[in-house]
Design a protein around this motif. Structure first.
Motif, PDB file in Angstrom:
ATOM      1  N   ARG A  19       0.850  -1.206   0.000  1.00  0.00           N
ATOM      2  CA  ARG A  19       0.000   0.000   0.000  1.00  0.00           C
ATOM      3  C   ARG A  19       0.880   1.249   0.000  1.00  0.00           C
ATOM      4  N   ALA A  20       1.947   1.215   0.809  1.00  0.00           N
ATOM      5  CA  ALA A  20       2.869   2.358   0.845  1.00  0.00           C
ATOM      6  C   ALA A  20       3.573   2.531  -0.506  1.00  0.00           C
ATOM      7  N   ILE A  21       3.966   1.437  -1.120  1.00  0.00           N
ATOM      8  CA  ILE A  21       4.630   1.504  -2.432  1.00  0.00           C
ATOM      9  C   ILE A  21       3.679   2.079  -3.471  1.00  0.00           C
ATOM     10  N   ASP A  22       2.423   1.655  -3.445  1.00  0.00           N
ATOM     11  CA  ASP A  22       1.434   2.208  -4.381  1.00  0.00           C
ATOM     12  C   ASP A  22       1.260   3.708  -4.163  1.00  0.00           C
ATOM     13  N   ALA A  23       1.226   4.134  -2.890  1.00  0.00           N
ATOM     14  CA  ALA A  23       1.103   5.568  -2.589  1.00  0.00           C
ATOM     15  C   ALA A  23       2.334   6.329  -3.069  1.00  0.00           C
ATOM     16  N   LEU A  24       3.508   5.758  -2.866  1.00  0.00           N
ATOM     17  CA  LEU A  24       4.746   6.381  -3.346  1.00  0.00           C
ATOM     18  C   LEU A  24       4.721   6.521  -4.861  1.00  0.00           C
ATOM     19  N   ARG A  25       4.354   5.439  -5.521  1.00  0.00           N
ATOM     20  CA  ARG A  25       4.304   5.430  -6.988  1.00  0.00           C
ATOM     21  C   ARG A  25       3.368   6.529  -7.491  1.00  0.00           C
ATOM     22  N   GLY A  26       2.254   6.726  -6.784  1.00  0.00           N
ATOM     23  CA  GLY A  26       1.291   7.757  -7.170  1.00  0.00           C
ATOM     24  C   GLY A  26       1.814   9.167  -6.972  1.00  0.00           C
ATOM     25  N   GLN A  27       2.763   9.358  -6.068  1.00  0.00           N
ATOM     26  CA  GLN A  27       3.327  10.678  -5.782  1.00  0.00           C
ATOM     27  C   GLN A  27       4.607  10.957  -6.570  1.00  0.00           C
ATOM     28  N   ALA A  28       5.220   9.902  -7.121  1.00  0.00           N
ATOM     29  CA  ALA A  28       6.530  10.040  -7.764  1.00  0.00           C
ATOM     30  C   ALA A  28       6.403  10.291  -9.266  1.00  0.00           C
ATOM     31  N   MET A  29       7.405  10.997  -9.779  1.00  0.00           N
ATOM     32  CA  MET A  29       7.495  11.157 -11.234  1.00  0.00           C
ATOM     33  C   MET A  29       8.080   9.890 -11.847  1.00  0.00           C
ATOM     34  N   SER A  30       9.007   9.252 -11.116  1.00  0.00           N
ATOM     35  CA  SER A  30       9.625   8.016 -11.592  1.00  0.00           C
ATOM     36  C   SER A  30      10.288   7.319 -10.415  1.00  0.00           C
ATOM     37  N   GLY A  31      10.685   6.073 -10.631  1.00  0.00           N
ATOM     38  CA  GLY A  31      11.380   5.315  -9.596  1.00  0.00           C
ATOM     39  C   GLY A  31      11.349   3.833  -9.888  1.00  0.00           C
ATOM     40  N   ASN A  32      12.215   3.104  -9.213  1.00  0.00           N
ATOM     41  CA  ASN A  32      12.228   1.642  -9.262  1.00  0.00           C
ATOM     42  C   ASN A  32      11.688   1.158  -7.919  1.00  0.00           C
ATOM     43  N   PHE A  33      10.505   0.553  -7.935  1.00  0.00           N
ATOM     44  CA  PHE A  33       9.825   0.197  -6.697  1.00  0.00           C
ATOM     45  C   PHE A  33       9.995  -1.284  -6.400  1.00  0.00           C
ATOM     46  N   GLU A 127      15.883   5.311  -6.618  1.00  0.00           N
ATOM     47  CA  GLU A 127      15.909   6.280  -7.721  1.00  0.00           C
ATOM     48  C   GLU A 127      14.550   6.957  -7.888  1.00  0.00           C
ATOM     49  N   VAL A 128      13.909   7.261  -6.760  1.00  0.00           N
ATOM     50  CA  VAL A 128      12.578   7.865  -6.775  1.00  0.00           C
ATOM     51  C   VAL A 128      12.721   9.383  -6.876  1.00  0.00           C
ATOM     52  N   LEU A 129      12.055   9.950  -7.869  1.00  0.00           N
ATOM     53  CA  LEU A 129      12.046  11.399  -8.075  1.00  0.00           C
ATOM     54  C   LEU A 129      10.638  11.931  -7.847  1.00  0.00           C
ATOM     55  N   PHE A 130      10.544  13.011  -7.069  1.00  0.00           N
ATOM     56  CA  PHE A 130       9.260  13.643  -6.764  1.00  0.00           C
ATOM     57  C   PHE A 130       9.206  15.016  -7.413  1.00  0.00           C
ATOM     58  N   ALA A 131       8.008  15.425  -7.842  1.00  0.00           N
ATOM     59  CA  ALA A 131       7.826  16.767  -8.381  1.00  0.00           C
ATOM     60  C   ALA A 131       7.817  17.789  -7.254  1.00  0.00           C
ATOM     61  N   GLY A 132       7.318  17.368  -6.095  1.00  0.00           N
ATOM     62  CA  GLY A 132       7.235  18.251  -4.931  1.00  0.00           C
ATOM     63  C   GLY A 132       7.986  17.650  -3.758  1.00  0.00           C
ATOM     64  N   PRO A 133       7.586  18.018  -2.556  1.00  0.00           N
ATOM     65  CA  PRO A 133       8.270  17.498  -1.366  1.00  0.00           C
ATOM     66  C   PRO A 133       7.967  16.019  -1.132  1.00  0.00           C
ATOM     67  N   PHE A 134       8.810  15.392  -0.324  1.00  0.00           N
ATOM     68  CA  PHE A 134       8.619  13.988   0.042  1.00  0.00           C
ATOM     69  C   PHE A 134       7.277  13.836   0.770  1.00  0.00           C
ATOM     70  N   PRO A 135       6.414  12.892   0.346  1.00  0.00           N
ATOM     71  CA  PRO A 135       5.046  12.797   0.878  1.00  0.00           C
ATOM     72  C   PRO A 135       4.926  11.975   2.170  1.00  0.00           C
ATOM     73  N   ARG A 136       5.744  12.272   3.162  1.00  0.00           N
ATOM     74  CA  ARG A 136       5.748  11.498   4.417  1.00  0.00           C
ATOM     75  C   ARG A 136       4.349  11.411   5.039  1.00  0.00           C
ATOM     76  N   GLY A 137       3.656  12.541   5.143  1.00  0.00           N
ATOM     77  CA  GLY A 137       2.336  12.555   5.764  1.00  0.00           C
ATOM     78  C   GLY A 137       1.340  11.676   5.032  1.00  0.00           C
ATOM     79  N   ALA A 138       1.346  11.728   3.717  1.00  0.00           N
ATOM     80  CA  ALA A 138       0.424  10.902   2.928  1.00  0.00           C
ATOM     81  C   ALA A 138       0.720   9.421   3.138  1.00  0.00           C
ATOM     82  N   LEU A 139       1.999   9.069   3.226  1.00  0.00           N
ATOM     83  CA  LEU A 139       2.364   7.674   3.453  1.00  0.00           C
ATOM     84  C   LEU A 139       1.903   7.210   4.829  1.00  0.00           C
ATOM     85  N   GLU A 140       2.099   8.041   5.833  1.00  0.00           N
ATOM     86  CA  GLU A 140       1.714   7.659   7.187  1.00  0.00           C
ATOM     87  C   GLU A 140       0.198   7.520   7.326  1.00  0.00           C
ATOM     88  N   GLN A 141      -0.566   8.271   6.544  1.00  0.00           N
ATOM     89  CA  GLN A 141      -2.026   8.122   6.553  1.00  0.00           C
ATOM     90  C   GLN A 141      -2.446   6.843   5.829  1.00  0.00           C
TER      91      GLN A 141
END
Length: 182
Positions: A19-33, A127-141
């Motif tokens: 679930r966390a990986i899916d949330a990360l993937r949704g927030q990231a521009m790219s990455g190897n999950f 190699e995860v790249l984000f367009a904005g800040p790291f989404p820590r709060g969204a992951l914790e929710q």
């Protein structure tokens, strides 16, 4: 053979991590999950070695007992080409003792291990790249703290099979005092 020693994760923990990986993937521009089947907690990385029997003996020398592993919190190791994103492990004296025993046995067996401090974490993406800040709060929710019992450790081999990184347990050591099995 490329080897490492790990704690394997149970299905409920893997489901939470996915679930966390899916949330990360949704927030990231790219990455190897990390793929579900590759989720684990690394205790020691041995790298390329032909000394499999010595590694098994070192793993079998551990005398730590079973314990509960509690996962909580998210973070990242910032890297130039993209971050390593992870879920953290709550401080656990039993895990620290297991790590101390294991690395001591491996060093005594002649394995050269990293000298940096043990910072246990579960890698969710590289190699995860984000367009904005790291989404820590969204992951914790998305993922509440997770917990699992740890009763064994595994000597793992890492290889590419059909172009996919695959981890296979080649030796298991019970933390209940039973000898390891191949």
């Amino acid at each position: 053979m490329r080897l490492f020693v790990a704690i394997l994760l149970d299905d409920p923990v893997k489901t939470g991590l996915c679930r966390a990986i899916d949330a990360l993937r949704g927030q990231a521009m790219s990455g190897n999950f990390t793929r579900r089947e590759n989720l684990h907690l690394t205790l020691a990385f041995l790298g390329e070695t032909s000394r499999v029997e010595q590694a098994k003996q070192a793993v079998d020398a551990v005398s730590a007992g079973p314990f509960a592993l509690r996962l909580a919190g998210f973070g990242r190791f910032e890297r130039r080409g993209g971050d390593i994103c992870w879920m953290g492990i709550q401080r656990c004296p039993e895990l620290e003792e297991l790590h101390r025993q294991l690395t001591g046995a491996l060093r005594t067996a002649g394995f050269a291990l990293e000298e940096r401090a043990f910072r246990p974490h579960l890698t969710l993406g590289r190699e995860v790249l984000f367009a904005g800040p790291f989404p820590r709060g969204a992951l914790e929710q998305t993922v509440p703290p997770l917990e699992q019992a740890v009763a064994e450790i595994h000597l793992m081999k890492s290889e590419r099979i059909g172009g996919r990184l695959t981890y296979t347990s080649i030796f298991r050591r019970s933390l209940r005092g039973e000898e390891g099995t191949r």
